[in-house]
Design a protein around this motif. Structure first.
Motif: not given
Length: 177
Positions: A134-143, A162-176
């Motif tokens: 989804s690109h609907n931020r309010s829906f993503i944050n609700a669900v 959800n998106i508000e709580e999204l932790n963007l990891f460093t490249e080394e921690q990313a799930l590729n």
């Protein structure tokens, strides 16, 4: 993102790797063009009951009421419904399929704010697993309880919340993927 869901359903091959769905997992898929899968010659009620033959008329009408089909609306032929009404009916049909893993591709497309809220509430009480695009931020944050975000560089980030709580990891921690 849509390709990821289609790959999980074996509709599109993975570019690398594979997946194995557990033997007790029953999936149900909501495509962006899901309304095309409704029987246009049948009524709203007939389409819902076709999705689950075990539904009583009373239970089916109650569920349809929660998706804003009230009174004689349930006897409308699907071919006269608006795009939003078809989307709501498609979502109701999806939820009665007794699946425990829902894959939803842009489920809020064609939905108004009230219908999106109804869907959010329905998914909040759903006891199975839901994976959605989804690109609907309010829906993503609700669900969302977990988020898989993709960067413009093709890197995927997995985070609890959800998106508000999204932790963007460093490249080394990313799930590729």
């Amino acid at each position: 993102k849509s390709t990821l869901i289609k790959s999980l359903l074996n509709q599109v091959p993975f570019l690398a790797g594979d997946t194995k769905i557990g033997h007790n997992v029953k999936t149900a898929y909501y495509a962006q063009d899901q309304a095309e899968y409704l029987d246009m010659k049948k009524t709203v009620l007939e389409n819902l009951k076709a999705a689950n033959h075990e539904l009583s008329e009373g239970h089916a009408r109650g569920l349809l009421g929660s998706f804003l089909f009230r009174g004689n609306d349930v006897y409308k032929q699907v071919n006269i419904l608006s795009g939003g009404e078809k989307s709501r009916l498609s979502l109701a049909c999806l939820l009665v399929q007794n699946a425990n893993f829902l894959l939803l591709d842009e489920p809020t497309n064609h939905l108004d704010i009230l219908s999106t809220e109804i869907l959010s509430e329905a998914l909040a009480t759903y006891e199975g697993t839901v994976m959605f695009v989804s690109h609907n931020r309010s829906f993503i944050n609700a669900v969302a309880t977990h988020t898989l975000a993709f960067s413009s560089k093709g890197t995927a980030y997995f985070s609890k919340g959800n998106i508000e709580e999204l932790n963007l990891f460093t490249e080394e921690q990313a799930l590729n993927l």
